[in-house]
Design an enzyme around this catalytic site. Structure first.
Site, short mmCIF file in Angstrom:
data_model
loop_
_atom_site.label_atom_id
_atom_site.label_comp_id
_atom_site.label_asym_id
_atom_site.label_seq_id
_atom_site.Cartn_x
_atom_site.Cartn_y
_atom_site.Cartn_z
N LYS A 139 -43.75 13.97 -4.31
CA LYS A 139 -43.81 12.57 -3.92
C LYS A 139 -44.82 12.38 -2.78
CE LYS A 139 -39.13 11.84 -5.58
NZ LYS A 139 -37.69 11.75 -5.31
N GLN A 146 -33.66 12.01 -0.42
CA GLN A 146 -33.62 12.86 -1.61
C GLN A 146 -32.18 13.32 -1.87
OE1 GLN A 146 -36.32 13.53 -3.67
NE2 GLN A 146 -34.77 14.43 -4.99
N ASP A 195 -35.91 3.35 -3.69
CA ASP A 195 -35.18 3.90 -4.84
C ASP A 195 -34.34 2.83 -5.53
OD1 ASP A 195 -35.94 6.53 -5.32
OD2 ASP A 195 -34.69 7.31 -3.69
#
Ligand code: NDP
Length: 316
Positions: A53, A97, A120
């Site tokens: 990422k 994460q 997200d």
């Protein structure tokens, strides 16, 4: 006729090129989107994902930083860290994460992320935005699935769509995006009766289950579009032979690496489907591209930059 392959690499590179162009445009007005990735502890798979990422940010001109609190951090410490990132103007997106270490309350942590920076799309405020068709941030994997359908010119409106899996990160938002795009949607899960016949209704079938090769040809309506979200590792040679015997490229890779990746669909569904995503090289390739797109979108929504006429990513 074999199914059309929906090439995730191609679509992901298109999206990344569009995002890079937008980043350049924003730079002209002095705005550089920024992403902070929080990685707690040393899970090797998570480290690999976060590094990819950060690398994608570097490629596209997005500022990024990786925050790596120790495995022993408490929920309160991670929440405090997120609050600091929420307050920093140059950070537009915050991603945590997953999975977090078991002693950390993941729900509390995700709730601490400002909805404006929730790239997200997991915060309940963004779930509500999606359900009520308000501007907001949409989870990356289902958003990527919608991009595949859109870019491959696959009709959604009026079609029967079946989503297998009802997780908060894939199945539910996927079903909502398809509903918003005027499909007639059925959501299936582990308690669904006669799953093959329900799946055979789908002009579009999304498999997000986490079970290798579970969706077989008997689940498929001839000509349907299949989006296979599953990412499963096969190390067992009997299973490998069942799905990939005679596939020389896979056989070579399996002999070297001792594993291969398979989706939730048996690869033989391609004999009946009209179009399908490969695994690897399908849906998974879009997820990071959509994270980049969400970071730019978050920057524009929060900092008030004008939305361009043509969005790089649709919400459905
Ligand atoms: P979850 O484990 O959170 O959810 C799985 C869902 O599948 C559940 O709703 C479960 O039903 C359902 N399910 C499990 N077994 C069956 C069955 N036998 N019949 C019908 N439904 C079943 O998984 P995720 O949604 O997080 O992920 C799904 C897959 O997608 C995984 O392989 C994951 O690795 C992959 N993934 C890929 C991403 C990408 O970038 N390509 C990103 C995220 C995930 P119930 O609710 O009843 O338990």
């Amino acid at each position: 006729m074999p199914a059309t392959v929906l090439d995730g690499n191609l679509f992901a590179s298109q999206i990344k090129a569009e995002v890079a162009a937008e980043v350049q445009q924003l730079a002209a007005s002095g705005l550089r989107p920024g992403l902070a990735a929080i990685l707690v502890g040393h899970n090797p798979a998570s480290q690999t994902y976060v590094r990819s990422k950060v690398r994608a940010c570097e490629q596209l001109g997005i500022y990024s930083e990786m925050v790596t609190p120790p495995e022993t951090s408490t929920t309160a410490e991670i929440v405090a860290l997120i609050e600091q990132l929420n307050a920093r103007d140059e950070i537009d997106g915050i991603l945590v994460q997953l999975p977090l270490p078991a002693h950390i309350d993941a729900k509390r942590v995700l709730l601490a992320v400002s909805p404006q920076k929730d790239v997200d799309g997991f915060h309940p405020a963004n779930v509500g935005n999606l359900c009520t068709q308000r501007p907001g941030l949409v989870p990356c994997t289902p958003a990527g699935c919608m991009e595949i359908l859109r870019r491959a010119n696959i009709a959604i409106e009026g079609q029967e769509a079946v989503v297998v899996g009802r997780s908060d990160i894939v199945g539910k938002p996927m079903a909502m995006l398809l509903t918003n795009a005027n499909a007639t949607v059925t959501i299936c899960h582990s308690k669904t009766k006669d799953l093959p016949s329900v799946c055979r209704r789908g002009d579009i079938l999304v498999a997000a289950i986490g079970r290798p090769g579970f969706i077989t040809t008997e689940f498929i309506k001839p000509g349907a579009t299949i989006l296979d979200v599953g990412i499963n590792y096969i190390t067992n040679s009997v299973l490998f032979e069942r799905y990939f015997k005679g596939d020389e490229k896979r056989e070579k890779q399996f002999a070297e690496k001792k594993y291969t990746i398979i989706g939730d669909c048996d690869p033989r569904v391609a004999r009946i489907a009209g179009a399908c995503t490969p695994v690897p090289g399908g849906v998974g390739k879009l997820t990071i591209a959509m994270l980049m797109s969400n970071t730019v979108k978050a920057a524009k929504l929060r900092r008030g930059a004008k939305q361009p006429q043509t969005e790089p990513a649709v919400q459905g």
